[in-house]
Write a protein that holds these residues in place. Sequence first.
Motif, short mmCIF file in Angstrom:
data_model
loop_
_atom_site.label_atom_id
_atom_site.label_comp_id
_atom_site.label_asym_id
_atom_site.label_seq_id
_atom_site.Cartn_x
_atom_site.Cartn_y
_atom_site.Cartn_z
N LEU A 181 79.59 57.49 14.67
CA LEU A 181 78.80 56.36 14.19
C LEU A 181 78.93 55.15 15.12
O LEU A 181 77.93 54.52 15.46
N ASP A 182 80.15 54.84 15.55
CA ASP A 182 80.35 53.67 16.43
C ASP A 182 79.63 53.82 17.76
O ASP A 182 79.09 52.86 18.30
N ASP A 183 79.62 55.05 18.30
CA ASP A 183 78.92 55.29 19.56
C ASP A 183 77.42 55.12 19.39
O ASP A 183 76.75 54.50 20.21
N ALA A 184 76.88 55.68 18.31
CA ALA A 184 75.45 55.55 18.03
C ALA A 184 75.08 54.08 17.85
O ALA A 184 74.08 53.61 18.38
N ALA A 185 75.90 53.35 17.11
CA ALA A 185 75.62 51.93 16.86
C ALA A 185 75.62 51.13 18.16
O ALA A 185 74.75 50.28 18.38
N ALA A 186 76.58 51.40 19.03
CA ALA A 186 76.65 50.68 20.31
C ALA A 186 75.43 50.98 21.17
O ALA A 186 74.87 50.08 21.82
N ARG A 187 75.00 52.23 21.19
CA ARG A 187 73.83 52.60 21.99
C ARG A 187 72.56 52.01 21.43
O ARG A 187 71.71 51.52 22.17
N LEU A 188 72.42 52.04 20.12
CA LEU A 188 71.24 51.43 19.50
C LEU A 188 71.23 49.92 19.70
O LEU A 188 70.18 49.32 19.91
N GLU A 189 72.41 49.31 19.65
CA GLU A 189 72.50 47.87 19.89
C GLU A 189 72.06 47.54 21.32
O GLU A 189 71.33 46.58 21.55
N ALA A 190 72.49 48.35 22.28
CA ALA A 190 72.10 48.12 23.67
C ALA A 190 70.59 48.22 23.82
O ALA A 190 69.98 47.42 24.54
N LEU A 191 69.97 49.17 23.14
CA LEU A 191 68.52 49.34 23.24
C LEU A 191 67.77 48.31 22.40
O LEU A 191 66.55 48.18 22.54
N GLY A 192 68.49 47.55 21.57
CA GLY A 192 67.86 46.55 20.72
C GLY A 192 67.44 45.29 21.45
O GLY A 192 66.77 44.44 20.88
N HIS A 222 73.16 42.37 34.76
CA HIS A 222 73.78 42.15 33.45
C HIS A 222 73.34 43.22 32.45
O HIS A 222 74.17 43.80 31.74
N HIS A 223 72.05 43.49 32.39
CA HIS A 223 71.53 44.45 31.42
C HIS A 223 71.89 45.88 31.80
O HIS A 223 72.18 46.70 30.92
N LEU A 224 71.88 46.19 33.09
CA LEU A 224 72.28 47.53 33.51
C LEU A 224 73.74 47.80 33.15
O LEU A 224 74.09 48.90 32.74
N LYS A 225 74.57 46.77 33.29
CA LYS A 225 75.99 46.92 32.94
C LYS A 225 76.14 47.33 31.48
O LYS A 225 76.96 48.18 31.15
N SER A 226 75.32 46.75 30.62
CA SER A 226 75.37 47.10 29.19
C SER A 226 74.94 48.55 28.96
O SER A 226 75.57 49.27 28.18
N LEU A 227 73.87 48.97 29.62
CA LEU A 227 73.37 50.33 29.45
C LEU A 227 74.34 51.36 30.03
O LEU A 227 74.54 52.43 29.45
N VAL A 228 74.95 51.03 31.16
CA VAL A 228 75.96 51.92 31.75
C VAL A 228 77.19 51.97 30.85
O VAL A 228 77.77 53.04 30.63
#
Length: 108
Positions: free
Chosen positions: A3-14, A51-57
């Motif tokens: 759940l935490d991994d999914a939430a972090a990935r969805l937050e990044a795409l938000g 900055h944004h790539l760092k979040s996605l990586v």
Amino acid sequence: MKLDDAAARLEALGNPTRLRIYRTLVRAGADGMAVGKLQDRLDVAASTLSHHLKSLVGVGLVTQTREGTTLICHTNYEIMRGLLEYMVEECCAESCAPGGAVRLPRVA
């Protein structure tokens, strides 16, 4: 997927900028795209893109490889598929039809 991994990935795409970056990289396919070309295509400042790539990586949605002096960004399709499967399996579990098809409620 946890759940935490999914939430972090969805937050990044938000974030709209990160979603634009991600969509562009998904469309680039397995070859990926050089950071400079990505910057030109999206018309964003280098510091903003970095900055944004760092979040996605950081959440595993994007990987980077170096070819000489060029940094190439790639979509991590395995992570993307895992996130999509998580959403279908975990979030749509009670409203899915047999065979995994999602049944969406009708809106009047």
